[in-house]
Write a protein that holds these residues in place. Structure first.
Motif, PDB file in Angstrom:
ATOM      1  N   GLY A   1    -123.105  37.943  28.781  1.00  0.00           N
ATOM      2  CA  GLY A   1    -124.432  37.666  29.298  1.00  0.00           C
ATOM      3  C   GLY A   1    -124.334  37.214  30.739  1.00  0.00           C
ATOM      4  O   GLY A   1    -123.930  37.975  31.608  1.00  0.00           O
ATOM      5  N   ILE A   2    -124.641  35.941  30.972  1.00  0.00           N
ATOM      6  CA  ILE A   2    -124.548  35.434  32.340  1.00  0.00           C
ATOM      7  C   ILE A   2    -123.306  34.573  32.523  1.00  0.00           C
ATOM      8  O   ILE A   2    -123.191  33.829  33.486  1.00  0.00           O
ATOM      9  CB  ILE A   2    -125.811  34.650  32.727  1.00  0.00           C
ATOM     10  N   ASN A   3    -122.369  34.681  31.585  1.00  0.00           N
ATOM     11  CA  ASN A   3    -121.105  33.973  31.716  1.00  0.00           C
ATOM     12  C   ASN A   3    -120.235  34.587  32.807  1.00  0.00           C
ATOM     13  O   ASN A   3    -120.449  35.708  33.258  1.00  0.00           O
ATOM     14  CB  ASN A   3    -120.343  34.029  30.384  1.00  0.00           C
ATOM     15  N   VAL A   4    -119.230  33.847  33.214  1.00  0.00           N
ATOM     16  CA  VAL A   4    -118.210  34.383  34.112  1.00  0.00           C
ATOM     17  C   VAL A   4    -117.337  35.354  33.320  1.00  0.00           C
ATOM     18  O   VAL A   4    -116.940  35.072  32.191  1.00  0.00           O
ATOM     19  CB  VAL A   4    -117.343  33.245  34.696  1.00  0.00           C
ATOM     20  N   ILE A   5    -117.043  36.513  33.895  1.00  0.00           N
ATOM     21  CA  ILE A   5    -116.242  37.528  33.213  1.00  0.00           C
ATOM     22  C   ILE A   5    -114.801  37.043  33.072  1.00  0.00           C
ATOM     23  O   ILE A   5    -114.195  36.578  34.042  1.00  0.00           O
ATOM     24  CB  ILE A   5    -116.286  38.862  33.977  1.00  0.00           C
ATOM     25  N   ALA A   6    -114.260  37.159  31.875  1.00  0.00           N
ATOM     26  CA  ALA A   6    -112.894  36.707  31.618  1.00  0.00           C
ATOM     27  C   ALA A   6    -111.893  37.548  32.397  1.00  0.00           C
ATOM     28  O   ALA A   6    -112.144  38.715  32.711  1.00  0.00           O
ATOM     29  CB  ALA A   6    -112.597  36.797  30.119  1.00  0.00           C
TER      30      ALA A   6
END
Length: 492
Positions: free
Chosen positions: A26-31
């Motif tokens: 979603g709006i998380n930081v991409i791993a």
């Protein structure tokens, strides 16, 4: 653990997304494990989103400002390249922070304050989805009419269902599917657009085009700003959404270059041919104002109408795909706590409802309402863009990922200066633009008289100065007033 399928993650990590599954980010930081590719791959989504034959219609739109062919060409090329260059600069934030554009802008606006530009961005992208889907529906109906296959209400309903299904499917399934779809759209629409240009070349009358009279400086500026709002300013609030999957080590110059090149290449070529076609025929230019894509279809031989419908619809879908993906992210950034696929689905429903209104219920000239929509939202978007670009320029370190989601972190909750600059830029900007033919926007232009610019009927009335003023206010104000705040954030 990040709640990657919700609107507001509590930490900047997410589980890897299988390539064939619905994207859960979603709006998380991409791993780190999901960051892949090179800046060169940015060419595909940006070219696919901007290769639409709607770019030909911009020739009529720009000449509508009452300027010559050469003035229109210069204004168009500068407006396209300069505005997409701004997108390229914003895209740098994506590879530096690996989060969506509106999340990264929280570094300037604060975690809670960032909801204001997120809502603004959501309205803009949903509006663009509606415009593109409406045009695809109208274009299909026009082509069917030319072929003698109908073209009435049933055709429009069928076209709307097919287009909406493709757009919503791409928005729900997410990044990987969109990148694949855009690569296909780029190749198909690119080839068929070249064929279209070859088929209509005989319609160009250079003696008529070259004889178009020159317009005023104010008209030139108005055309320039209109092109900027129609192209780069329509994408700048989503520019980091597609570079966020790149490794942090990716070349910043490559990100800027490929974003700008991919975005601007097709619009520049299409604008040139659009100017030649619209400049050759006043009737065609007038028809484009009512039905941009359909009017262009009337120039074709019958055997190419079906391929034209394909290229027109695919090109418009390419733009709508990026819009619905980014509108979903904007909705989440505004604080709505739902899974990203559901956010895209909600935006898809609004897109369909908006298209029904435009296609079946609305009356009036398309260009008038389209211009009003672009300029009105272009003012606050320009102010936001200036603030974000200046903030990015002031930073020497990467973003503190966790603090982008924590109102108690270094970026704060509601820093007053950026929001005040956004408000000031919008108030000044709306006071310096006019859309008098769109009744719902007649309140604009209230500063043209007091500042000695001739009022709403003067020479500067349609120069759209407000967009440029908003951009300068946001950029210069941030450089002057936020340097110390950025330094304190990076020292934390």
């Amino acid at each position: 653990m990040a709640h990657q399928v919700t609107g507001e993650p509590s930490a900047p990590a997410a589980a890897p997304t299988p390539r064939v599954a619905v994207e859960t980010n979603g709006i998380n930081v991409i791993a780190e494990s999901e960051r892949k590719g090179t800046p060169r791959q940015l060419f595909w989504p940006w070219f696919g989103a901007n290769v639409s034959v709607l770019g030909l219609a911009y020739g009529a739109f720009v000449l509508g400002f009452g300027i010559s062919f050469w003035q229109a060409l210069v204004a168009g090329v500068i407006g396209i390249v300069a505005s997409f260059l701004l997108c390229g600069f914003v895209a740098i934030a994506g590879k530096r922070g690996s989060a969506p554009t509106l999340v990264l802008s929280r570094a300037a606006f604060g975690v809670t304050g960032g909801r204001v530009p997120a809502v603004l961005s959501w309205v803009l992208t949903v509006g663009w989805e509606t415009v593109l889907t409406s045009l695809a529906t109208l274009a299909t109906a026009t082509v069917f009419t030319e072929l003698g296959w109908g073209g009435g209400t049933a055709t429009k309903v069928g076209a709307l269902l097919v287009v909406a299904a493709l757009v919503v499917a791409g928005g729900v399934l997410g990044f990987d599917l969109i990148m694949r779809m855009q690569a296909v759209i780029t190749v198909v629409t690119g080839v068929l657009t070249v064929v279209y240009l070859l088929l209509v070349a005989d319609e160009i009358d250079w003696s008529v085009v070259s004889g178009l009279p020159s317009g005023s400086t104010q008209a030139f500026i108005g055309a320039l700003v209109f092109v900027m709002t129609g192209y780069g300013f329509g994408w700048v609030n989503a520019a980091a959404d597609y570079s966020r999957y790149l490794p942090r080590s990716s070349s910043g110059r490559g990100v800027v270059g490929w974003t700008t090149f991919g975005s601007a290449l097709a619009p520049v070529v299409l604008l040139l041919f659009g100017l030649l076609l619209a400049g050759s025929s006043g009737d065609l230019a007038t028809a484009i104002g009512a039905d941009p894509i359909g009017a262009l279809a009337t120039l074709l031989p019958t055997w190419f109408l079906v391929p034209f419908a394909l290229v027109a619809v695919l090109g418009l879908i390419g733009g709508a795909l990026l819009d619905i993906y980014s509108s979903g992210l904007a909705l989440l950034s505004a604080g709505v706590r739902i899974p990203r696929p559901l956010a895209a689905s909600i935006d898809g429903v609004l897109m369909v409802l908006g298209t029904i209104w435009v296609v079946f219920l609305a009356e009036g000239d398309f260009f008038v309402q389209f211009q009003g929509f672009l300029i009105t939202l272009g003012v606050p978007v320009a102010a936001w863009c200036g603030i974000v670009l200046a903030d990015l320029l002031l930073r020497r370190r990467d973003y503190a990922e966790a603090d982008l989601y924590d109102p108690r972190g270094r970026y704060g909750s509601v820093p007053p200066v950026p929001l005040a600059l956004l408000a000031l830029g919008s108030v000044l900007g709306w006071g310096l633009v006019t859309n008098t033919y769109a009744g719902w926007l007649q309140w604009q232009g209230y500063l043209l008289g007091p500042l000695g610019l001739g009022g709403k009927d003067g020479d500067w009335a349609f120069a759209n100065l407000g967009v440029l003023v908003a951009l300068v206010v946001g950029f210069a104000g941030t450089l002057l007033l936020r340097r110390g705040a950025v330094r304190r954030q990076e020292a934390a």
